[in-house]
Structure formats: structure tokens, C-alpha cells
Design a protein around this motif. Structure first.
Motif, mmCIF file in Angstrom:
data_model
loop_
_atom_site.group_PDB
_atom_site.id
_atom_site.type_symbol
_atom_site.label_atom_id
_atom_site.label_comp_id
_atom_site.label_asym_id
_atom_site.label_seq_id
_atom_site.Cartn_x
_atom_site.Cartn_y
_atom_site.Cartn_z
ATOM 1 N N ALA A 152 -18.069 55.928 10.228
ATOM 2 C CA ALA A 152 -17.292 56.743 9.292
ATOM 3 C C ALA A 152 -15.902 56.149 9.104
ATOM 4 N N ARG A 153 -15.352 55.610 10.171
ATOM 5 C CA ARG A 153 -14.032 54.979 10.089
ATOM 6 C C ARG A 153 -14.100 53.705 9.249
ATOM 7 N N HIS A 154 -15.183 52.945 9.404
ATOM 8 C CA HIS A 154 -15.372 51.749 8.581
ATOM 9 C C HIS A 154 -15.450 52.118 7.101
ATOM 10 N N GLN A 155 -16.212 53.174 6.791
ATOM 11 C CA GLN A 155 -16.334 53.596 5.396
ATOM 12 C C GLN A 155 -14.983 54.046 4.851
ATOM 13 N N TRP A 156 -14.238 54.771 5.660
ATOM 14 C CA TRP A 156 -12.900 55.220 5.253
ATOM 15 C C TRP A 156 -12.021 54.010 4.950
ATOM 16 N N ALA A 157 -12.082 53.014 5.811
ATOM 17 C CA ALA A 157 -11.282 51.805 5.609
ATOM 18 C C ALA A 157 -11.703 51.069 4.343
ATOM 19 N N ALA A 158 -13.016 50.970 4.118
ATOM 20 C CA ALA A 158 -13.515 50.298 2.916
ATOM 21 C C ALA A 158 -13.015 50.994 1.658
ATOM 22 N N ASP A 159 -12.988 52.320 1.680
ATOM 23 C CA ASP A 159 -12.525 53.076 0.517
ATOM 24 C C ASP A 159 -11.031 52.882 0.279
ATOM 25 N N ARG A 160 -10.242 52.902 1.356
ATOM 26 C CA ARG A 160 -8.797 52.739 1.185
ATOM 27 C C ARG A 160 -8.461 51.337 0.676
ATOM 28 N N MET A 161 -9.129 50.324 1.201
ATOM 29 C CA MET A 161 -8.838 48.954 0.773
ATOM 30 C C MET A 161 -9.269 48.735 -0.669
ATOM 31 N N SER A 169 -1.855 49.220 -4.170
ATOM 32 C CA SER A 169 -1.136 50.073 -3.229
ATOM 33 C C SER A 169 -1.004 49.394 -1.874
ATOM 34 N N GLU A 170 0.212 49.079 -1.488
ATOM 35 C CA GLU A 170 0.456 48.501 -0.171
ATOM 36 C C GLU A 170 0.099 49.485 0.954
ATOM 37 N N PRO A 171 0.487 50.779 0.845
ATOM 38 C CA PRO A 171 0.134 51.716 1.918
ATOM 39 C C PRO A 171 -1.373 51.859 2.107
ATOM 40 N N ALA A 172 -2.128 51.875 1.014
ATOM 41 C CA ALA A 172 -3.578 52.020 1.135
ATOM 42 C C ALA A 172 -4.191 50.798 1.804
ATOM 43 N N TRP A 173 -3.723 49.602 1.431
ATOM 44 C CA TRP A 173 -4.257 48.394 2.063
ATOM 45 C C TRP A 173 -3.943 48.386 3.557
ATOM 46 N N SER A 174 -2.714 48.678 3.899
ATOM 47 C CA SER A 174 -2.311 48.681 5.303
ATOM 48 C C SER A 174 -3.106 49.702 6.104
ATOM 49 N N ALA A 175 -3.309 50.887 5.529
ATOM 50 C CA ALA A 175 -4.048 51.935 6.232
ATOM 51 C C ALA A 175 -5.493 51.516 6.478
ATOM 52 N N GLY A 176 -6.130 50.935 5.462
ATOM 53 C CA GLY A 176 -7.516 50.518 5.619
ATOM 54 C C GLY A 176 -7.675 49.403 6.631
ATOM 55 N N ALA A 177 -6.824 48.389 6.540
ATOM 56 C CA ALA A 177 -6.917 47.262 7.466
ATOM 57 C C ALA A 177 -6.646 47.699 8.901
ATOM 58 N N THR A 178 -5.652 48.551 9.081
ATOM 59 C CA THR A 178 -5.316 49.023 10.426
ATOM 60 C C THR A 178 -6.443 49.856 11.014
ATOM 61 N N ALA A 179 -7.082 50.675 10.181
ATOM 62 C CA ALA A 179 -8.201 51.490 10.663
ATOM 63 C C ALA A 179 -9.340 50.610 11.157
ATOM 64 N N LEU A 180 -9.578 49.486 10.485
ATOM 65 C CA LEU A 180 -10.637 48.575 10.918
ATOM 66 C C LEU A 180 -10.281 47.892 12.232
ATOM 67 N N VAL A 181 -9.041 47.461 12.344
ATOM 68 C CA VAL A 181 -8.604 46.804 13.573
ATOM 69 C C VAL A 181 -8.777 47.733 14.767
ATOM 70 N N ASN A 182 -8.519 49.007 14.540
ATOM 71 C CA ASN A 182 -8.559 49.987 15.625
ATOM 72 C C ASN A 182 -9.927 50.626 15.819
ATOM 73 N N ALA A 183 -10.960 50.058 15.182
ATOM 74 C CA ALA A 183 -12.303 50.638 15.316
ATOM 75 C C ALA A 183 -13.321 49.583 15.732
ATOM 76 N N PRO A 184 -13.096 48.894 16.856
ATOM 77 C CA PRO A 184 -14.071 47.883 17.291
ATOM 78 C C PRO A 184 -15.367 48.538 17.756
ATOM 79 N N LEU A 185 -16.474 47.847 17.526
ATOM 80 C CA LEU A 185 -17.782 48.350 17.940
ATOM 81 C C LEU A 185 -18.338 47.455 19.042
ATOM 82 N N ALA A 214 -6.650 40.755 7.552
ATOM 83 C CA ALA A 214 -6.203 41.627 6.464
ATOM 84 C C ALA A 214 -4.847 42.252 6.743
ATOM 85 N N THR A 215 -4.534 42.478 8.004
ATOM 86 C CA THR A 215 -3.247 43.101 8.328
ATOM 87 C C THR A 215 -2.076 42.151 8.123
#
Length: 242
Positions: A152-161, A169-185, A214-215
Motif C-alpha cells: 500500500a505504501r508503494h502504491q501511495w508512493a507511485a501515485d504521488r510521484m 510538484s516538488e513536495p509530491a515527488w519528495s514525498a513519494g520518493a521518501t516513502a519508497l526509501v522508508n518501505a524496504p521489503l 529519486a531522492t
């Protein structure tokens, strides 16, 4: 102002332009001074939905769902329907839609989907108007070993990016990339209930390598390339059994 319900997207031409770093607000070009003809906003909403369908089909690994949406999008982008000052900006969007529709492999479709979002963003920046998305907000959270929450976090990140590419949008890109970095599987979590090939597990690692890149990347063409690789990795993992 008409909005798209839970999607939170206001009709393209009814909203103020998103902030774009390389636009000179003191000297707007002719394209940004043109009044949109009646019906343009509704058409833009249709374009938005078709571009979303392309992105989501690629993420799901469903290549068969890409051509219908791409064809509708290409057919609607008839230059004569738009003000003359905008027409030069439609070409890249039309080409990316055609490339997505003709793709025979998911990586090709993924690159085209990313290119389509970026071409939309270039056009929006050039004409000085575009979609206004809600603030990125906070990504989904879950237990450290909850694979569903990670997805779900990956999907959220994909949508924001994707929103970032479309609206610059710089904030949207940063939010998506950061969410991916912080969601290792962890591979142990992915294989807890199912056996997966090593190729699929390697793609999970690749997603987070892409997120780290991306960050740090700041130009939109490089971001577009990373996003295309991200979509291809998602598709590869999902078709591989994830």
C-alpha cells in the motif's frame, strides 16, 4: 470550480497553475494567455482518467489494458480542438500515448507511461495551468513485517510521484520518493506465504535502489526515467508472483 471527488483533482483549466521552478512568471508566453474554449476542461478530465488507467495497468502488469486507454487518449488529443498557441505542446503527449499503446513489453509500456506523465507536466508548465492535487499527506503505515501495508505504501508512493510529474510538484515527488526509501521489503516477508523466483525478489531490492536515486535527482527528465524504471519493476514483480 468542479473537482473529481475523492481523487481531489480539480478540472485542469479551472485551477491555478502549479508552481514550476523554471517558469518565468514575469514574462508569460502566449500559450499561458489563451482562454480555453468551452469543453476543454471536461476533455482534460477524460485525459487524466485515461493516463491513470495506463499507469495502473502497467503497475498491475496488465499490458492488455494499456492500448484501449492510450488509443482513447491519442484520439482525443486532436490539435484542432485546442488553441493554436497550445498545439506545439501536444506533440510529445500524443507521441507518448501512441508509444504506450504500441508497446509489446511491459518495460516499454512503463517508460511510455512515465514519459506520458512528464509530457503532460511539460505542457501544463508551458501553458501556465494544470491540475492541482491535494498536499501529499502521510503515507500508509503498518507493522514492519506486514507485506500488504508495504505494498500500500508503494502504491501511495507511485501515485504521488506520478502527480509530481504531471503537475511539476516538488513536495509530491519528495514525498513519494521518501516513502519508497522508508518501505524496504525483506525477502523473508515476501516469501512467507508463497514461493517466488529470485528475479522477483531482486526487483524488490531494485525498487528501493531507485527510490534512493529519486531522492537526490532534481531534474524532471531524470526523474521521468527513474519513474519509468520504478513502474517496470512493479510490473515485473507483480507478474512474477508478488
Amino acid at each position: 470550480m468542479r473537482c473529481l471527488g475523492s481523487l481531489g483533482l480539480c478540472c485542469l483549466l479551472a485551477c491555478p497553475a502549479p508552481a514550476v521552478d523554471d517558469v518565468d512568471d514575469g514574462a508569460p508566453d502566449a500559450a499561458s494567455q489563451v482562454t480555453a474554449p468551452p469543453g476543454t476542461a471536461t476533455a482534460m478530465v477524460d485525459h487524466f482518467h485515461d493516463s491513470l488507467r495506463i499507469k495502473n495497468a502497467v503497475i498491475a502488469g496488465d499490458l492488455a489494458e494499456v492500448p484501449p486507454a492510450a488509443q482513447r487518449l491519442a484520439e482525443q488529443l486532436v490539435p484542432e480542438r485546442f488553441p493554436a498557441a497550445w498545439r506545439d505542446h501536444l506533440g510529445p503527449t500524443m507521441r507518448m500515448a501512441a508509444t504506450a499503446g504500441a508497446a509489446r513489453e511491459l518495460p516499454e509500456a512503463a517508460a511510455a507511461a512515465a514519459g506520458l506523465a512528464s509530457a503532460c507536466g511539460d505542457c501544463h508548465a508551458a501553458i501556465g495551468r494544470g491540475p492541482e492535487f491535494p498536499a501529499p499527506g502521510v503515507p500508509p503505515v503498518g507493522e514492519s513485517h506486514d507485506t500488504r501495508a508495504h505494498m500500500a505504501r508503494h502504491q501511495w508512493a507511485a501515485d504521488r510521484m506520478w502527480e509530481a510529474l504531471v503537475s511539476r510538484s516538488e513536495p509530491a515527488w519528495s514525498a513519494g520518493a521518501t516513502a519508497l526509501v522508508n518501505a524496504p521489503l525483506n525477502s523473508e516477508d515476501l516469501t512467507r506465504d508463497v514461493e517466488l523466483p529470485q528475479e522477483a525478489l531482486d526487483l524488490g531490492v531494485r525498487v528501493h535502489d531507485l527510490a534512493a536515486r529519486a531522492t537526490h535527482v532534481t531534474d524532471w527528465p531524470a526523474r521521468t526515467a527513474i519513474y519509468g524504471e520504478f513502474l517496470a519493476s512493479c510490473a515485473g514483480c507483480h507478474t512474477g508472483g508478488c
